[in-house]
Design a protein around this motif. Structure first.
Motif, PDB file in Angstrom:
ATOM      1  N   PHE A   1      -5.995 -16.957  -5.798  1.00 32.68           N
ATOM      2  CA  PHE A   1      -5.225 -16.007  -6.608  1.00 32.68           C
ATOM      3  C   PHE A   1      -5.448 -14.582  -6.125  1.00 32.68           C
ATOM      4  CE2 PHE A   1      -7.078 -19.436  -9.169  1.00 32.68           C
ATOM      5  CZ  PHE A   1      -5.928 -20.218  -9.305  1.00 32.68           C
ATOM      6  N   HIS A   2      -5.682 -14.477  -4.836  1.00 38.16           N
ATOM      7  CA  HIS A   2      -6.098 -13.177  -4.315  1.00 38.16           C
ATOM      8  C   HIS A   2      -4.978 -12.449  -3.586  1.00 38.16           C
ATOM      9  CE1 HIS A   2      -6.220 -15.908  -0.930  1.00 38.16           C
ATOM     10  NE2 HIS A   2      -6.141 -14.866  -0.155  1.00 38.16           N
ATOM     11  N   PHE A   3      -3.771 -13.068  -3.537  1.00 45.63           N
ATOM     12  CA  PHE A   3      -2.757 -12.514  -2.621  1.00 45.63           C
ATOM     13  C   PHE A   3      -2.288 -11.123  -3.006  1.00 45.63           C
ATOM     14  CE2 PHE A   3      -2.447 -17.049  -1.860  1.00 45.63           C
ATOM     15  CZ  PHE A   3      -2.561 -17.047  -0.490  1.00 45.63           C
ATOM     16  N   TRP A   4      -2.351 -10.823  -4.272  1.00 41.88           N
ATOM     17  CA  TRP A   4      -1.905  -9.504  -4.696  1.00 41.88           C
ATOM     18  C   TRP A   4      -2.832  -8.399  -4.235  1.00 41.88           C
ATOM     19  CZ3 TRP A   4      -5.255  -6.777  -7.892  1.00 41.88           C
ATOM     20  CH2 TRP A   4      -6.349  -7.497  -8.398  1.00 41.88           C
ATOM     21  N   THR A   5      -4.098  -8.757  -4.030  1.00 43.46           N
ATOM     22  CA  THR A   5      -5.118  -7.729  -3.881  1.00 43.46           C
ATOM     23  C   THR A   5      -4.836  -6.704  -2.779  1.00 43.46           C
ATOM     24  OG1 THR A   5      -6.573  -9.536  -4.451  1.00 43.46           O
ATOM     25  CG2 THR A   5      -7.601  -7.448  -3.904  1.00 43.46           C
ATOM     26  N   PRO A   6      -4.654  -7.146  -1.535  1.00 42.46           N
ATOM     27  CA  PRO A   6      -4.489  -6.134  -0.478  1.00 42.46           C
ATOM     28  C   PRO A   6      -3.294  -5.224  -0.716  1.00 42.46           C
ATOM     29  CG  PRO A   6      -4.444  -8.370   0.423  1.00 42.46           C
ATOM     30  CD  PRO A   6      -4.626  -8.512  -1.032  1.00 42.46           C
ATOM     31  N   ASP A   7      -2.167  -5.812  -1.144  1.00 39.22           N
ATOM     32  CA  ASP A   7      -0.978  -4.995  -1.341  1.00 39.22           C
ATOM     33  C   ASP A   7      -1.183  -3.979  -2.451  1.00 39.22           C
ATOM     34  OD1 ASP A   7       0.176  -6.407   0.629  1.00 39.22           O
ATOM     35  OD2 ASP A   7       1.249  -7.794  -0.693  1.00 39.22           O
ATOM     36  N   VAL A   8      -1.735  -4.458  -3.545  1.00 45.21           N
ATOM     37  CA  VAL A   8      -1.918  -3.551  -4.670  1.00 45.21           C
ATOM     38  C   VAL A   8      -2.959  -2.496  -4.333  1.00 45.21           C
ATOM     39  CG1 VAL A   8      -2.716  -3.408  -7.045  1.00 45.21           C
ATOM     40  CG2 VAL A   8      -1.180  -5.239  -6.351  1.00 45.21           C
ATOM     41  N   TYR A   9      -4.037  -2.926  -3.716  1.00 49.82           N
ATOM     42  CA  TYR A   9      -5.086  -1.969  -3.372  1.00 49.82           C
ATOM     43  C   TYR A   9      -4.547  -0.904  -2.428  1.00 49.82           C
ATOM     44  CZ  TYR A   9      -8.930  -4.718  -5.358  1.00 49.82           C
ATOM     45  OH  TYR A   9      -9.770  -5.367  -6.198  1.00 49.82           O
ATOM     46  N   GLU A  10      -3.717  -1.341  -1.492  1.00 50.85           N
ATOM     47  CA  GLU A  10      -3.225  -0.380  -0.517  1.00 50.85           C
ATOM     48  C   GLU A  10      -2.233   0.574  -1.152  1.00 50.85           C
ATOM     49  OE1 GLU A  10      -1.052  -2.044   2.680  1.00 50.85           O
ATOM     50  OE2 GLU A  10      -1.029  -0.202   3.838  1.00 50.85           O
ATOM     51  N   GLY A  11      -1.363   0.029  -2.036  1.00 53.08           N
ATOM     52  CA  GLY A  11      -0.301   0.860  -2.582  1.00 53.08           C
ATOM     53  C   GLY A  11      -0.755   1.747  -3.713  1.00 53.08           C
ATOM     54  N   ALA A  12      -1.723   1.300  -4.489  1.00 53.28           N
ATOM     55  CA  ALA A  12      -2.130   2.069  -5.657  1.00 53.28           C
ATOM     56  C   ALA A  12      -2.762   3.378  -5.232  1.00 53.28           C
ATOM     57  CB  ALA A  12      -3.137   1.247  -6.472  1.00 53.28           C
ATOM     58  N   PRO A  13      -2.722   4.369  -6.129  1.00 58.23           N
ATOM     59  CA  PRO A  13      -3.479   5.593  -5.841  1.00 58.23           C
ATOM     60  C   PRO A  13      -4.949   5.209  -5.639  1.00 58.23           C
ATOM     61  CG  PRO A  13      -2.167   5.821  -7.840  1.00 58.23           C
ATOM     62  CD  PRO A  13      -2.045   4.402  -7.423  1.00 58.23           C
ATOM     63  N   THR A  14      -5.595   5.827  -4.676  1.00 58.24           N
ATOM     64  CA  THR A  14      -6.923   5.347  -4.285  1.00 58.24           C
ATOM     65  C   THR A  14      -7.927   5.312  -5.432  1.00 58.24           C
ATOM     66  OG1 THR A  14      -6.411   6.266  -2.151  1.00 58.24           O
ATOM     67  CG2 THR A  14      -8.646   5.517  -2.473  1.00 58.24           C
ATOM     68  N   PRO A  15      -7.962   6.305  -6.330  1.00 58.46           N
ATOM     69  CA  PRO A  15      -8.937   6.197  -7.435  1.00 58.46           C
ATOM     70  C   PRO A  15      -8.714   4.926  -8.245  1.00 58.46           C
ATOM     71  CG  PRO A  15      -7.934   8.367  -7.399  1.00 58.46           C
ATOM     72  CD  PRO A  15      -7.211   7.564  -6.385  1.00 58.46           C
ATOM     73  N   ILE A  16      -7.467   4.548  -8.389  1.00 64.54           N
ATOM     74  CA  ILE A  16      -7.166   3.342  -9.162  1.00 64.54           C
ATOM     75  C   ILE A  16      -7.591   2.108  -8.378  1.00 64.54           C
ATOM     76  CG2 ILE A  16      -5.277   1.969 -10.094  1.00 64.54           C
ATOM     77  CD1 ILE A  16      -6.367   4.492 -11.622  1.00 64.54           C
ATOM     78  N   THR A  17      -7.396   2.149  -7.066  1.00 63.00           N
ATOM     79  CA  THR A  17      -7.912   1.049  -6.258  1.00 63.00           C
ATOM     80  C   THR A  17      -9.402   0.905  -6.494  1.00 63.00           C
ATOM     81  OG1 THR A  17      -6.322   1.744  -4.611  1.00 63.00           O
ATOM     82  CG2 THR A  17      -7.918   0.098  -3.948  1.00 63.00           C
TER      83      THR A  17
END
Lengths: 520, 501, 489
Positions: free
Chosen positions: C229-245
């Motif tokens: 269930f990890h597929f979202w992680t890289p995309d979201v981490y990359e796209g989100a504002p870094t503090p939110i990542t």
């Protein structure tokens, strides 16, 4: 005086280091360095004369012993001591070193040269003085290093040597490398055997080992019986020292090394270092492996005989004066080995004590004598080479006596000593050996006489080619005569040759006692 | 409470390293002098420890402990015995000489020296640690400065590859050893990482020991350059800056052997008895193969790198003999080889800094311009080839004797080949002599190639001091081994008590 | 365990959360009144407010004596929950600090308010002991997180990742909710302890139980980004504002773990149940770590690299978790301690990334070249962070991993320990590659020094110190973790 008496051997062993330090700190002036080196080299000599005077040879045995802690975890101590065998050898070494230094006033990079010479002296003395197997080996090996550099750096620069694949290297590199690897490889077997002895006996102390090792009969290795192991160890010892002597067929490094070595290097190499091999036989091989030695005695005698004959023929065949002298060393050391063979034989068989004493003492005297005459001969070769820049007998062409009467006289004198002319030292040793070995190895001794005959031939060939014959006008404008310094080098040697020749007892007594004490 | 000298030795470098980072970047001389003084203080302390160790008493001394994480039985325990003591001293020597040799570093010296001190902290820590956790902690502390130092100041051509390879090899080894150590912790049921307690009280079954010994032993021995896990080592040597090569060969490789002995052999003696006869074969390959490869190398650093592999093989051989004399030899060899390679690498560094090449055929006649370097290299070479009266001989002799003793007194199946291994390994000595002689005569003698003739400027006083320090330690051991072998023997005695032979 | 009746004093237990609501209100008020540069102050206020909540918590809400079920059994006031709440508060405070100079976020009060809301949600996740409460807390957190992720509306990537996060989150959360409902249906309880009791009676068929476990695992697996269930992680981490990542990768993941611990260890760990899902969980742990590390090897963007590395770290934490059967307390304390070290370390790493991105405008690893010359101290701190992530002493990550290996070996799961060891090696490789770029590679022409503003200095120095302290003077923190773990059982 008390201090000197208590630490005499330590002083003899380490005073050369004083010389080395002095040389290293000396101002950068060739003459000064040379003189300082010479002066310091006299200290060990004086101490040795003191030792000679104070050694009680009638009592025999090891004297002036020093036993200090050195390497406790393998139970090896810094155990020094001298007996009648080692005292003459120490004297020989310490006598030749000042002469070698005196002979080398003109070498380049003199500081390094002299420093190495002193280290070499320590190494050699260490061997003669050690009463600990490991210490013996340590000094035995360490002497290689300075010798290697003396040949490698101060050897004759001209020679070339073709290796496999057509690579040309300077001959001195080839010779020094061969010298080093030969001796190290030989030392390896020795080392392994020494380790085996140390591990089974739990000590390296020689007097103790004399008592325990020859009789110990436990199983050392599971896959081999005690006697097999001992035999293998014996041969390891044998090969190591045979290479050093050098004994046919292990002698091939020697002509190379001599040819390339600087004059003083050759002097010390022939005069002292070769004796290490023979000394090893007497000090280690025969006392530690009496049974095996006795069994191998005929082989030793055979090899000695072959050394004598073949080296004599080889010497005769040389055109290089120095190679000729080098082969003559092999030839003379052959006689030493013949004498050793008798001692070895006596270790396991009943032998008439006079015979043993004659052969053994003869061998030691021959070692001493050869030390004197070989040093003299190599020096004289060096003298002529320094002037003529060639050692080729044909190029020298002869008639040099004409230009250099003193030189000629000395050359003839030393050659005669080396040839074994009665009245000079060479005769004493060879006669004693031949007399001693005759009853036991009659056949080999008889054959050796042929070698003796050839010895006469090559010595005369050398003299004829250099001194006599048609005058080579090429040398007319060269100053071929020796200078005062060079005469000073020769003088003590000539005196001793004559002295021992006419009064053998001066040295033979001490040696006789020692041989009887050790092997009788 | 006594002065906690071991803790001071261990943590002083760490404190100095941190302090250095606070220095202004451009005060380079100040940074160098601070480093030198701190290193000298550490060395003096280690000399004091060495010579105030009570040989009569033996055992572990200068103990210093506090409960670190009591909840899981982790304590900080430091103490030295006869085996670690020479290593502590050696680290001090290499540290001072390393700082001296690195005087000429102009690129980010602050970071360089700080990392060097972190490295020293790790190394010292491992040698004095008597708690498995503490040991691992320092072991890994020692690894990462290596990476950065090689990668940042190393030889441009291979540094990144070499640094990475080195780090990964070391870390994988240490992780496996860690798993083994944890297995010991868990199986002992004592709830402590204190090696004294585990050594005394843990009753591991024979099966357990046989299963886990390879993890611990091999995990650590990787760092000692053990065949077939050795090839990170020469590559690392070649790429590393001089001081790091010195540390790497001089001390770090000993770390592996020491830890393998301390954790592997001492805590799992039955496992050791089962496996070491097989390890002997690897050690033997190390010795012979290392020297053969060294003979074929044209790059001086590669040559010494492989010779290190060969010499460390002797250390492992000594350990694997499992008898008193062999272990003593291993201890001596660790010291001797450490000082010797440090000397070698410092000499090579000095030549390379000037000639900009380390290829043997491109060099020549260096002796004329840098006589001191030449003499030092030659003495190093003599040590390396096991010339008697030099420390190499003093160290190798007992190792071979140990092999003989195993051959003489060991159980049947061992005896039948230990003797042969001793005999054949001895050949490596001649091979070593051959390549050392060849290198010495090619590099230091003969004509000077025109290209480097004017490059060979004289060495600094720092370099000279470093050479003298290393030479003194080598020659002292060679001429008079009694000052060290008695110390080592006390350490070996306690190992032998565990091995029960 | 008795279900205590409602008392006013129970509010003391949730005092920090109450304080947080006040802080959120304050921030929203400031959002209205503050103008210009001083709007930045809201970040400080949030951070201080969160820290204040923490200290108030330590002062008034520290659980004493036996754990108690409060508010009709919906929350469990125990040490474990308390420790996690403190972790969330710290993470939230740091996140606020490192947001302050981010363009488009730093001066927005609503951002800080949503952040606080997320923290409140997480805090309740940590203490919820009832399925209803739990789900509410999870959704509070999730919805806040979706909003935060998509906060930069004018940035396509932020918006896209917000949407993606939301879609994945909604689906997995639904599946989990379905699992909850089945659980309720079969046992008739929503309280975790009640469920455990009912399941212990053995009335629920094995297959059903496993099915429920898997469904719940889907939701939690999404939270902790465990395989698969990890597929979202890289995309979201990359796209989100870094503090939110930073926030999502640390606090949110940690919150997932506390739920995992509570639901699985308390409710589902009947004998037959464990036999069913524990092997599955072990496999997930091993695969998650391996996948995370292997894929991280190929990354060129630092945020994606850290995303995959965070997947791997989740795997490690799971390794500790799966050892709970034979080593219950050791297992939970190791996981808790690992999360502590992970939060500190990862926040530090992201703080550095924010600072660097502000100066260089890039998150590509290759642009980090020569950073050590541009700002030595930033590089040193990055070294600390990355080596801690790699598990090198004397940093926090080493101890974290050490405890995990210890508990795994203690539980006899040697194979898992070896998988972990090999993974540690792989991870070390890619962390070192980054450090190589930072330290060895030359800086681009004309690269300037990197300036670090005050809030970042505070955050990074504090984090660096805590990474070192956690790695050396770990005893008090580890004792906390142990106290938490023992309060669970």
């Amino acid at each position: 005086m008390e201090f000197i008496n208590n630490n005499l051997l330590m002083l003899i062993l380490f005073t050369p280091l004083l010389g080395m330090t002095a040389v290293m700190l000396a101002p950068n002036n060739k003459g000064t360095i040379a003189r300082i080196a010479f002066a310091f080299s006299l200290i060990p000599l004086l101490l040795t004369l003191y030792l000679w005077a104070n050694y009680d040879f009638v009592a025999g045995g090891f004297q002036f012993e020093v036993n200090a802690r050195w390497y406790p975890s393998v139970n090896a101590g810094f155990h020094l001591g001298v007996d009648g065998l080692s005292v003459p050898m120490v004297l020989l070494a310490n006598l030749l070193v000042p002469l070698c230094i005196l002979a080398s006033f003109n070498v380049d990079r003199i500081r390094g040269f002299m420093a190495l010479f002193f280290i070499l002296q320590v190494g050699t003395l260490g061997v003669f003085l050690s009463l600990d197997l490991l210490l013996f080996f340590a000094f035995y090996e360490v002497g290689l290093v300075p010798m290697y550099f003396l040949i490698n750096q101060w050897g004759s620069p001209k020679g070339k040597r073709e290796l496999s694949r057509g690579r040309i290297v300077p001959a001195r590199e080839y010779a020094s490398f061969k010298f080093m690897i030969y001796t190290m490889a030989a030392g390896l077997g020795l080392l392994l055997a020494i380790q085996l002895i140390g591990i089974t006996q739990g000590t390296f102390d020689l007097p103790t080992l004399y008592a325990t090792w020859p009789t110990s009969n436990e199983t050392f290795l599971n896959f081999a019986s005690a006697s097999t192991v001992k035999t293998v160890a014996f041969w390891a010892f044998f090969v190591a020292f045979a290479i050093k002597v050098p004994l046919f067929p292990f002698h091939t490094w020697l002509p190379d090394a001599h040819t390339e070595a600087p004059t003083a290097g050759s002097m010390i190499l022939a005069g002292v270092l070769l004796k290490l091999g023979a000394y090893g036989f007497l000090r280690l091989v025969i006392p530690l492996f009496p049974e095996q030695s006795a069994a191998a005695a005929p082989i030793i005698a055979l090899l000695g005989m072959l050394s004598i004959i073949l080296a004599a023929y080889s010497a005769y065949g040389q055109t290089d004066f120095k190679r000729l002298v080098a082969y003559s060393s092999v030839n003379h050391m052959g006689f030493v080995v013949l004498g050793l063979a008798v001692v070895a034989w006596a270790a396991g068989n009943a032998v008439d004590p006079t015979t043993l004493a004659l052969a053994g003492a003869g061998a030691v005297i021959q070692m001493f004598n050869h030390g004197l005459s070989a040093a003299a001969m190599f020096f004289l070769v060096g003298v002529v080479y320094e002037r003529a820049h060639t050692r080729n007998l044909d190029e020298l062409g002869g008639g040099i006596w004409q230009y250099a009467p003193i030189y000629g006289g000395m050359l003839i004198f030393s050659s005669m000593a080396s040839l074994g002319l009665p009245g000079l030292n060479g005769f004493v040793g060879e006669f004693a050996i031949v007399r001693g070995s005759w009853p036991i190895f009659t056949f080999y001794t008889a054959l050796s006489m042929i070698g003796l005959f050839m010895t006469g031939a090559y010595v005369l060939k050398g003299i004829r080619k250099v001194l006599h014959g048609p005058i080579n006008p090429h040398w007319a404008d060269h100053n071929m005569e020796m200078n005062v310094r060079e005469i000073a080098v020769m003088a003590p040697l000539l005196v001793l040759m004559l002295l021992i020749g006419v009064w053998p007892a001066s040295i033979a007594n001490m040696i006789n006692y020692a041989i009887v004490h050790l092997f009788g | 409470m006594d002065f906690p000298i071991l803790s001071v030795i261990t943590f002083l470098p760490g404190v100095v390293g941190l302090a250095l980072l606070a220095f202004p970047e451009d005060k380079k001389e100040l940074i160098r002098w601070t480093s030198l003084i701190a290193a000298i203080v550490c060395m003096v302390l280690s000399i004091i420890v060495y010579f105030s160790y009570d040989i009569e008493l033996g055992g572990y001394q200068f103990e210093d402990r506090f409960d670190w994480i009591p909840a899981v039985g982790i304590s900080y325990i430091v103490a030295v015995d006869g085996l670690s003591l020479p290593m502590v001293l050696l680290t001090g020597i290499v540290m001072v000489t390393g700082v001296l040799i690195s005087w000429g570093i102009e690129d980010r010296p602050r970071e360089f020296f700080a990392l060097l001190f972190f490295l020293a902290m790790g190394v010292w820590g491992v040698f004095v640690a008597q708690d498995m956790f503490t040991l691992f902690f320092f072991y890994e502390v020692a690894v990462f400065p290596m990476y950065l130092m090689i990668a940042m100041w190393g030889w441009k051509k291979t540094r990144e590859y070499a640094a990475m390879k080195l780090t990964l090899f070391l870390v994988v080894g240490s992780l496996f050893a860690l798993i083994g150590a944890l297995a010991m912790y868990s199986a002992s049921g004592l709830g402590t990482f204190d090696m004294f307690i585990i050594q005394e009280q843990a009753e591991f079954t024979r099966e357990f020991q046989i299963t886990w010994f390879p993890f611990v032993f091999i995990g650590f021995i990787v760092l000692a350059g053990m065949f077939p896990f050795h090839n990170w080592s020469p590559v690392g040597h070649v790429a590393a800056p001089t001081a790091v090569s010195m540390f790497h060969a001089g001390v770090l490789m000993k770390l592996g052997a020491y830890a393998a002995l301390r954790v592997g052999v001492v805590l799992l003696p039955e496992g050791a008895k089962f496996w070491l006869p097989y390890v002997v074969v690897l050690a033997f390959v190390n010795v012979v193969y290392g020297s053969l490869i060294a003979m074929t190398r044209k790059d001086l650093k590669y040559m010494i790198g492989y010779s290190s592999v060969s010499h460390m093989g002797l250390v492992v051989l000594g350990i694997a003999t499992m008898n008193e004399i062999g272990l003593t030899g291993a201890g001596l060899q660790m010291f001797s080889h450490g000082a010797m390679t440090a000397l070698f690498f410092s000499c090579i560094g000095m030549v390379y800094d000037r000639a900009h090449t380390r290829m043997i055929p491109e060099l020549g006649g260096v002796m004329k311009k840098l006589p001191m370097v030449g003499v030092a290299f030659i003495i190093g070479g003599l040590v390396s080839m096991g010339m008697p009266l030099f420390s190499g001989f003093v160290a190798e002799l007992p190792i071979f004797m140990g092999a003989w003793r195993a051959g003489v007194q060991g159980p049947d199946f061992i005896a039948n080949y230990y003797a042969w291994i001793a005999i054949i390994s001895a050949l490596a000595i001649v091979i070593t002599a051959a390549y050392i002689i060849r290198a010495v005569s090619a590099v230091f003698f003969g004509p000077i190639p025109e290209k480097i003739e004017h490059e060979l400027t004289p060495i600094r006083w720092q370099d000279r001091t470093a050479i003298v320090i290393l030479l003194v330690s080598l020659l002292a051991l060679g001429f008079y081994p009694a000052w060290m072998d008695t110390v080592i023997k006390t350490g070996v005695d306690s190992v032998m008590a565990v091995l029960g032979a | 365990m008795d279900f205590t009746t409602f008392e006013a004093a129970h509010f003391l237990a949730i005092l920090p959360e109450i304080v947080l609501i006040a802080v959120a209100a304050l921030v929203m008020f400031m959002d209205v009144v503050q103008k210009g540069e001083s709007r930045r102050m809201m970040g400080y206020v949030t951070a201080i407010g969160l820290m204040a909540a923490m200290f108030i918590g330590i002062g008034f809400s520290l659980p004493m004596g036996d754990p108690k079920l409060l508010f009709g059994g919906t929350i469990r006031h125990d040490m474990l929950g308390f420790v996690f709440r403190m972790m969330f508060l710290v993470a939230g405070a740091i996140t606020a600090l490192i947001t302050m100079d981010v363009k488009g976020l730093g001066k927005r009060g609503d951002f800080y308010a949503v952040l606080i809301a997320a923290v409140i949600g997480m805090n309740f996740m940590a203490i919820a002991s009832d399925l209803i409460m739990l789900y509410l807390a999870i959704e509070t957190t999730s919805i806040s997180a979706y909003a935060l992720t998509g906060f930069l509306l004018n940035s396509d990537r932020s918006a896209e990742s917000g949407l993606k996060y939301f879609l994945f989150g909604a689906v997995t959360s639904t599946v989990m909710l379905f699992g909850f409902s089945l659980l309720y249906g079969f046992t008739g309880h929503t309280n975790l302890y009640g469920i455990a009791e009912a399941l212990g009676a053995g009335n629920v068929p094995f297959v059903t139980l496993i099915g429920i476990a898997v469904m719940i695992l889907v939701g939690i697996g999404f939270k902790i980004s465990a395989f698969p269930f990890h597929f979202w992680t890289p995309d979201v981490y990359e796209g989100a504002p870094t503090p939110i990542t930073a926030f999502v990768s640390t606090a949110s993941k940690t919150a997932g773990f506390i739920v995992l611990i509570r639901v699985f260890i308390i409710a589902l760990s009947t004998n037959s149940g464990v036999a069913g899902w524990l092997p599955l969980m072990m496999a997930i742990a091993a695969v998650t770590t391996t996948i995370g590390n292997l894929v991280a090897l190929a990354q060129t963007n630092i945020k994606r690299l850290l995303a995959y590395s965070s997947i791997a770290h989740a795997g490690y934490t799971l390794m500790a978790f799966v050892a709970f059967e034979s080593q219950p307390e050791q297992s939970v304390s190791a996981a808790t301690f690992y999360l502590m070290t992970y939060i500190a370390t990862n926040l530090l790493a992201f703080a550095i990334i924010i600072v660097f991105a502000r100066a260089a405008g890039s998150d590509e690893i290759k642009d980090y070249a020569g950073m050590s010359r541009r700002s030595p101290y930033l590089a040193h701190m990055m070294l600390v962070a990355f080596l801690s992530l790699a598990g090198i002493p004397p940093l926090a990550g080493f101890l974290g991993k050490f405890f995990i290996f210890k508990v795994v070996v203690d539980a006899g799961l040697y194979w898992l320990a070896i998988v972990g060891a090999i993974n540690a090696l792989v991870a070390l490789y890619y962390y070192l590659i980054v450090m190589k770029v930072v330290y060895v590679d030359p800086a681009p022409e004309g690269a300037s020094k990197i300036s670090i503003t005050r809030p970042y200095q505070i955050a990074m120095v504090a984090l660096t110190i805590s990474v070192i302290v956690l790695g050396t003077a770990a005893t008090p923190w580890y004792n906390w973790a142990i106290a938490g773990a023992s309060s669970l059982f």
